[in-house]
Scaffold this motif. Structure first.
Motif, short mmCIF file in Angstrom:
data_model
loop_
_atom_site.label_atom_id
_atom_site.label_comp_id
_atom_site.label_asym_id
_atom_site.label_seq_id
_atom_site.Cartn_x
_atom_site.Cartn_y
_atom_site.Cartn_z
N HIS A 61 1.42 2.11 2.58
CA HIS A 61 0.48 1.03 2.22
C HIS A 61 -0.59 1.51 1.25
O HIS A 61 -1.37 2.40 1.56
CB HIS A 61 -0.18 0.45 3.47
N HIS A 63 -2.98 0.10 -2.56
CA HIS A 63 -3.27 -0.91 -3.59
C HIS A 63 -3.67 -0.11 -4.83
O HIS A 63 -4.87 0.12 -5.06
CB HIS A 63 -4.47 -1.80 -3.23
N HIS A 203 -1.58 -7.33 6.33
CA HIS A 203 -2.74 -6.71 6.97
C HIS A 203 -2.92 -7.36 8.34
O HIS A 203 -2.90 -8.59 8.45
CB HIS A 203 -3.99 -6.92 6.13
N HIS A 260 -2.73 -1.61 9.52
CA HIS A 260 -4.04 -1.33 10.12
C HIS A 260 -4.00 -1.39 11.66
O HIS A 260 -4.16 -0.39 12.32
CB HIS A 260 -5.17 -2.23 9.59
N ASP A 313 -4.03 3.10 2.18
CA ASP A 313 -4.81 1.97 1.68
C ASP A 313 -5.33 2.33 0.28
O ASP A 313 -4.84 3.27 -0.34
CB ASP A 313 -5.92 1.56 2.65
ZN LIG Z 1 -4.60 -2.94 2.34
#
Ligand SMILES: [Zn+2]
Length: 392
Positions: A61, A63, A203, A260, A313
């Motif tokens: 995961h 971004h 998420h 998460h 993340d």
């Molecule tokens: Zn995220």
């Protein structure tokens, strides 16, 4: 051919090999993994290394397109404030966004990451991913909590997804609090009619207020909708946690990654075990500490038959994009987590979720998983001195 020897080799699909050898061909494909030099390779020199050799890491995961927000968002203010801060910072110079994304891709490569499940809301990373040495699966993310906007939002996501093709990509919901039932249904229908072709990454329960909103329609998310001018008068409290409310809206035809899980409890986990959905879990402990100053109850997820993975993340909520660092945070906070288990989460489990386990995630002849050298371990313990170096 190239041959490496290290104190230990962790094939992941088999027990660690003391004084193990890994032989690879010129394309970095594994020829053999053994406690001996390959028999037909007497003339080939061995590169002797101290430390352990593992497969390349899978970052489940990330971004990449948010990399320009490194060190821009204050720490520890909670998710709702984090989202507000993020929104205020999104309109940066495109050149700066691109440069930061290129650097993030490069840094992940150097940190021994070979594949990434990456969330995108824009096309800025399309050319970067096309040229990268890392394998990317892009999750084109939708959000709209306004039911009337579901169709338009979904159509825009499909169009953005076209720009990522032929790279691996799928369309996905952002989070329970940012996707309307109507939008969830459009994504589910798409998944059900494209079986095994539209991986989902969502998420999940990143803060307690997400559950509070779903259970009672109380808490800080109400302020968030007001802040963004979103009318949520239609939304009724669901009398159950967000996870239990949205899982029935997700497909049973694709693998789903819950990301998460900071406020996922035992009841939620039992709910998932009874429900026919292909749920995988991803921990991003660095980001959880950055945003919420808390961690998921990781022990609840262990030995339940789940596929558990690790993600970094984004740089908006993390110091660096490094799976070894995430493993270190997990071990420091959950000392019963052994290196073997963490390495599985960091390699084969992420590869399995992304559907690339035939080639990545373990050291097996015929695969091209990448090779990492981990040094500075204290036995099975990751310490401040533990480092990763990409061998190939
Ligand atoms: Zn995220």
């Amino acid at each position: 051919m190239k041959i490496f020897r290290a104190d230990y080799v962790y094939p992941i699909n088999a027990d660690p090999i003391k004084n193990g050898y890994v032989a690879i061909d010129d394309q970095s494909k594994i020829i053999s993994v053994s406690d001996q030099k390959p028999p037909d390779a007497e003339h080939i020199p061995v590169e002797k290394l101290s430390g352990i050799i593992t497969p390349g890491f899978i970052n489940a995961h990330c971004h990449v397109e948010l990399s320009h927000l490194h060190n821009k968002v204050p720490k520890g203010e909670g998710l709702v404030q984090f989202i507000k801060n993020l929104q205020g910072l999104r309109n940066a110079d495109p050149k700066e966004i691109e440069a930061a994304a290129i650097k993030a891709d490069h840094d992940m490569y150097e940190n021994g990451i070979v594949a990434v499940g990456d969330i995108s809301n824009s096309n800025v990373t399309v050319p970067i991913k096309a040229q990268s040495k890392i394998y990317y699966h892009t999750f084109v993310e939708t959000f709209s909590f306004t039911p009337e906007r579901a169709d338009a939002t979904f159509e825009a996501a499909l169009q953005l997804m076209e720009q990522f093709k032929p790279q691996a990509c799928s369309v996905t919901p952002h989070a329970p609090y940012s996707v309307s039932k109507e939008l969830f249904r459009l994504i589910k229908k798409y998944c059900d009619t494209h079986p095994n072709k539209n991986l989902i990454s969502i998420h999940n329960q990143e803060c307690e207020d997400e559950n509070k909103f779903y259970r009672y329609k109380l808490g800080s998310f109400n302020d968030l909708y007001a802040y963004f001018g979103i009318d949520i008068s239609y939304f009724k409290p669901q009398a159950r946690n967000s996870l239990q409310s949205v899982v029935p809206l997700l497909t049973s035809k694709q693998d789903i990654l819950m990301v998460h899980n900071t406020c996922t409890n035992l009841k939620d986990i039992y709910f998932i075990k009874r429900f026919d959905r292909r749920i995988n879990w991803c921990f991003c402990p660095g980001a959880n500490l950055y945003i919420e100053k808390m961690l998921p109850k990781v022990e609840l997820f262990i030995d339940q038959g789940f596929n558990l993975t690790i993600g970094t993340d984004s740089l908006a909520s993390n110091e660096k994009l490094c799976i070894l660092s995430e493993m270190g945070i997990l071990q420091e906070n959950f000392p019963t987590l052994g290196l073997d288990r963490l390495l599985q989460w960091a390699t084969i489990n992420g590869a399995t979720f992304l559907g690339i386990d035939k080639d990545k995630g373990s050291l097996e002849p015929g695969k091209t998983p990448g090779l990492n050298l981990i040094t500075g371990l204290d036995g099975q313990k990751i310490t401040a001195e533990t480092k990763v170096r990409r061998l190939v």
